[in-house]
Design a protein around this motif. Structure first.
Motif, PDB file in Angstrom:
ATOM      1  N   LEU A  42     -43.505 -41.825  40.193  1.00 36.24           N
ATOM      2  CA  LEU A  42     -43.148 -41.345  41.524  1.00 36.24           C
ATOM      3  C   LEU A  42     -41.902 -40.494  41.478  1.00 36.24           C
ATOM      4  O   LEU A  42     -41.095 -40.582  40.566  1.00 36.24           O
ATOM      5  N   TYR A  44     -39.185 -39.124  44.508  1.00 40.47           N
ATOM      6  CA  TYR A  44     -38.709 -38.921  45.872  1.00 40.47           C
ATOM      7  C   TYR A  44     -37.787 -37.711  45.842  1.00 40.47           C
ATOM      8  O   TYR A  44     -36.745 -37.728  45.191  1.00 40.47           O
ATOM      9  N   ASN A  49     -41.973 -37.048  49.371  1.00 42.08           N
ATOM     10  CA  ASN A  49     -42.225 -38.262  48.594  1.00 42.08           C
ATOM     11  C   ASN A  49     -43.530 -38.043  47.850  1.00 42.08           C
ATOM     12  O   ASN A  49     -44.560 -37.798  48.466  1.00 42.08           O
ATOM     13  N   TYR A  51     -46.276 -39.467  45.048  1.00 37.92           N
ATOM     14  CA  TYR A  51     -46.790 -40.664  44.395  1.00 37.92           C
ATOM     15  C   TYR A  51     -47.839 -40.270  43.374  1.00 37.92           C
ATOM     16  O   TYR A  51     -48.882 -39.716  43.737  1.00 37.92           O
TER      17      TYR A  51
END
Length: 124
Positions: A42, A44, A49, A51
Motif C-alpha cells: 500500500l 498513502y 490512498n 491499495y
C-alpha cells in the motif's frame, strides 16, 4: 535483535537512494521494480490512498512528470535484522514552504529490497 548491521544498512540506503533518483526523474520502471508486486502493498500519498501493486503502478503511470524535483532534509534509515527496514525522510520542493514527509517500510524479498508500505504527507 541486530539494529543497523553495516552491510544491511548500506544495502537499504542504496535501495532508498535508487528510489529517490527514480522518483525525481520519473523512472516509472524502477519505481515499479522497487515496490513489492503484491495486493498487500500500500501507498498513502498526499492526495490518494492506493491499495495493492496494481493501483500503485496505475498511479505512477498517470502521474504528471513535471515538478518532481525536491531536496531531502533529515533522513533516518533503520534496519532490523537482515530482512526488515524503515526509511523516513523530510523533503522540500522549490516554490513551496510546505514540508513533505515520506515513510517507507522495506522488506528483503527473493528479488531484493522492496517497499511494502509507504506514506507521503505534507505539513502546512
Amino acid at each position: 535483535m541486530d539494529v543497523n548491521l553495516p552491510d544491511v544498512l548500506a544495502d537499504v540506503t542504496a535501495a532508498f537512494e535508487r528510489y529517490e533518483v527514480a522518483l525525481v526523474t520519473n523512472d516509472v520502471a524502477v519505481l515499479d521494480e522497487l515496490f513489492w508486486n503484491s495486493p498487500h502493498t500500500l501507498r498513502y500519498g498526499a492526495t490518494e490512498n492506493l491499495y495493492g501493486f496494481d493501483e500503485i503502478r496505475a498511479f505512477r503511470a498517470g502521474r504528471p512528470s513535471a515538478g518532481l524535483a525536491r531536496t531531502l532534509g533529515r533522513t533516518v534509515i533503520t534496519t532490523f535484522g537482515r530482512d526488515f527496514a524503515t526509511a523516513n525522510t523530510e523533503f522540500h520542493r522549490a516554490g513551496s514552504d510546505r514540508v513533505g514527509r515520506q515513510s517507507q517500510t522495506w522488506v528483503r524479498t527473493t528479488e531484493g529490497w522492496r517497499v511494502v508500505a509507504a506514506h507521503v504527507s505534507l505539513m502546512a
